[in-house]
Scaffold this active site. Structure first.
Site, PDB file in Angstrom:
ATOM      1  N   GLU A 179      82.581  76.399  36.569  1.00 17.42           N
ATOM      2  CA  GLU A 179      83.997  76.012  36.538  1.00 17.42           C
ATOM      3  C   GLU A 179      84.814  76.756  37.585  1.00 17.42           C
ATOM      4  OE1 GLU A 179      84.925  76.482  32.349  1.00 17.42           O
ATOM      5  OE2 GLU A 179      84.367  74.409  31.972  1.00 17.42           O
ATOM      6  N   GLU A 391      78.437  69.822  31.257  1.00 16.97           N
ATOM      7  CA  GLU A 391      78.782  70.184  29.878  1.00 16.97           C
ATOM      8  C   GLU A 391      79.616  69.087  29.252  1.00 16.97           C
ATOM      9  OE1 GLU A 391      80.801  73.963  29.323  1.00 16.97           O
ATOM     10  OE2 GLU A 391      79.541  74.881  30.858  1.00 16.97           O
TER      11      GLU A 391
HETATM   12  C1  BG6 Z   1      83.238  75.536  29.093  1.00 13.44           C
HETATM   13  C2  BG6 Z   1      82.483  76.792  29.417  1.00 13.44           C
HETATM   14  O1  BG6 Z   1      84.494  75.596  29.644  1.00 13.44           O
HETATM   15  O2  BG6 Z   1      83.516  75.267  27.761  1.00 13.44           O
HETATM   16  C3  BG6 Z   1      81.544  77.248  28.325  1.00 13.44           C
HETATM   17  O3  BG6 Z   1      81.779  76.649  30.614  1.00 13.44           O
HETATM   18  C4  BG6 Z   1      82.220  77.078  26.961  1.00 13.44           C
HETATM   19  O4  BG6 Z   1      81.166  78.570  28.590  1.00 13.44           O
HETATM   20  C5  BG6 Z   1      82.558  75.618  26.770  1.00 13.44           C
HETATM   21  O5  BG6 Z   1      81.519  77.592  25.899  1.00 13.44           O
HETATM   22  C6  BG6 Z   1      83.149  75.262  25.422  1.00 13.44           C
HETATM   23  O6  BG6 Z   1      84.269  76.048  25.147  1.00 13.44           O
HETATM   24  P1  BG6 Z   1      84.372  76.900  23.818  1.00 13.44           P
HETATM   25  O7  BG6 Z   1      85.634  77.682  23.979  1.00 13.44           O
HETATM   26  O8  BG6 Z   1      84.460  75.919  22.722  1.00 13.44           O
HETATM   27  O9  BG6 Z   1      83.175  77.759  23.761  1.00 13.44           O
END
Ligand code: BG6
Length: 494
Positions: A179, A391
């Site tokens: 990111e 993701e």
């Molecule tokens: C992304 C990150 O922004 O979101 C991850 O790359 C992160 O590291 C994922 O875990 C989900 O966010 P969260 O806050 O629900 O863990």
């Protein structure tokens, strides 16, 4: 001439599509001081990414996380059982260079990834590695401050040379920064570039840090291409599809300006140049980036091979938001949760308003598969390079009942997102893979909680670090397995 079947876009997922899951070392591995490792920035943030370091807390979830370090064979066997052909994770920088300043790498750390990668390859998976996923050596940040210090380029490159030399031929895809851009988009996230939210000239520092990360990313791309020509390098951006709150053209102009901030990073990394709108923005905000003569040439000559992005939700914006927020300009820390948004420091924030057309997760994140379709077409139309979804996922509280979790809501969420992906592919987008975020319950990056569970696999561990760490398959485990076996054709939930 008539359209022929050959030139029509595919109707389904292309053959060889990559299906898998994504994790990050600091949220998953635990064993934070094992075999020579030292703390990373993640290890002093007990409550997740927002806020700065806190070194006096009784409990740090990342220290043990869910102990992948000692469970990797068991977990990889479960991933293989689902039929994955790709696994994305990161290499903890502090396993390899515990303080960041050692001249030689920590052999025990390297051996851990040797063993893990061999296991993945033996099970037929390609490996995608994020080189830096919010886990820089804490010692380096303490001594040199954040990435606004140019010295970071060389610290990073030493790490890159070591891991690329060692894992050449094993890693198929390298992602240079997780990111990239989030240090500018969310300046209160100290973990992204090691810059404290209460720093003077915060925005200036964040842009300077981004510049150093661009140079570092391009140098890494060059090194990887020279060392392992078969490997490909990608950029990862965070992408939230954005809608204007009304059809007032002024709202669309706000959205267009917001989107430029998201495009800035791929514009540099894919097209190889700082776009003119950013020079304009920097000038208007009295931000001067210091750079060396050769930086722009290095960036230009070493674009990434593909673009990946993380996608969880969409957002809305409009002119009234700017007006309401500008009264409050310097309060950056109070922002960001649910659908709140900050772009730059003083720009645009959606003040907690939600999109009335969309459902929300319990954490207030919008559920928007159409937004994924729009993200895919938008990014592909603009960049014309292969696209990868690094993701995507649904995280919420869940309870184990009789050894499983009936997570039909996750199946529904994924059915809708996979349908959107298929539609985008049919529309011509060159999408080559998907890694579901948090395929096994792990520590939340945003909150530090275990109870924000994303997994197809439930892990018996709670927010206080109690539990057996035993793994259990949720209902979605077999469903994802079936989807993969049919290459995305069978999305039914029977
Ligand atoms: C992304 C990150 O922004 O979101 C991850 O790359 C992160 O590291 C994922 O875990 C989900 O966010 P969260 O806050 O629900 O863990």
């Amino acid at each position: 001439m008539k359209n022929t079947k050959e030139i029509q876009a595919p109707k389904g997922f292309p053959k060889g599509f990559l299906w898998g899951g994504a994790t990050a070392a600091n949220q998953y591995e635990g064993a934070y001081l094992a075999d020579g490792k030292l703390p990373s920035v993640a290890d002093v943030q007990p409550h997740g990414i927002f806020g700065g370091p806190q070194e006096d807390q009784p409990f740090y979830p990342t220290h043990e996380a869910i102990d992948f370090y000692h469970h990797y064979k068991e977990d990889i066997a479960l991933f293989a059982e689902m039929g994955w052909n790709v696994y994305r994770t990161s290499i903890a920088w502090t396993r390899i260079y515990p303080t960041g300043e050692e001249e030689t790498p920590n052999e025990a750390g390297l051996q851990f990834y040797d063993a893990m990668f061999d296991e993945l390859i033996a099970k037929g998976m390609k490996i995608m590695i994020t080189i830096s996923h919010y886990e820089m050596p804490l010692a380096l940040v303490k001594k040199y401050g954040g990435w606004d210090n140019r010295k970071w380029i060389e610290f990073y490159m030493k790490f890159v040379r070591t891991i690329v030399d060692r894992y050449r031929g094993k890693v198929s895809y390298w992602l240079t920064f997780n990111e990239i851009g989030n240090n500018v988009n969310y300046p209160m996230m100290w973990m992204t570039a090691g810059i404290r939210a209460d720093s003077e000239n915060l925005e200036q520092k964040c842009f300077q840090a981004s510049h150093h990360q661009f140079v570092a990313s391009s140098l890494a791309t060059k090194y990887i291409h020279e060392t392992d020509p078969a490997a490909q390098v990608g950029s990862v951006i965070e992408y939230k599809t954005m809608y204007p709150i009304t059809c007032d053209p002024k709202d669309s102009i706000v959205v267009s300006k917001c989107k430029q901030k998201s495009y800035f990073y791929p514009d540099v990394q894919v097209r190889g140049e700082y776009p003119s709108y950013i020079w304009q923005y920097l000038e208007e905000h009295h931000i001067e980036i210091e750079y060396e003569e050769e930086d722009m040439r290095i960036i230009k000559e070493n674009p990434v091979d593909f673009l990946s992005f993380t996608y969880y939700r969409s957002r809305i914006a409009g002119k009234d938001y700017i007006e309401s927020v500008q009264k409050d300009t310097n309060k950056s820390d109070a922002l960001v949760d649910g659908d709140q948004l900050q772009i730059g420091r003083q720009d645009i924030v959606s003040t907690g308003q939600t999109n009335p057309y969309l459902k929300l997760t319990p954490s207030g994140w919008s559920i928007d598969p159409d937004g994924l379709y729009l993200a895919l077409t938008d990014l592909y139309d603009r960049y014309q390079v292969p696209i990868f979804i690094a993701e995507n996922g649904l995280g919420l509280k869940e309870e184990l009942v009789e050894g499983t979790v009936e997570d039909d809501y996750r199946i529904e969420f994924l059915t809708d997102h996979f349908t959107a992906m298929k539609e985008a592919i049919h529309n011509g987008v060159e999408l080559f893979g998907y890694t579901y975020w948090g395929p096994i319950d792990l520590v939340s990056n945003g909150t530090g909680q275990m109870s924000k569970r994303y997994g197809f696999i439930y892990v018996d561990r709670n927010d206080a670090g109690q539990g057996t760490n035993r793994r259990y398959k949720k209902k979605s485990f077999d469903w994802y397995k079936k989807v993969i076996a049919s290459n995305g054709e069978d999305l039914s939930n029977d």
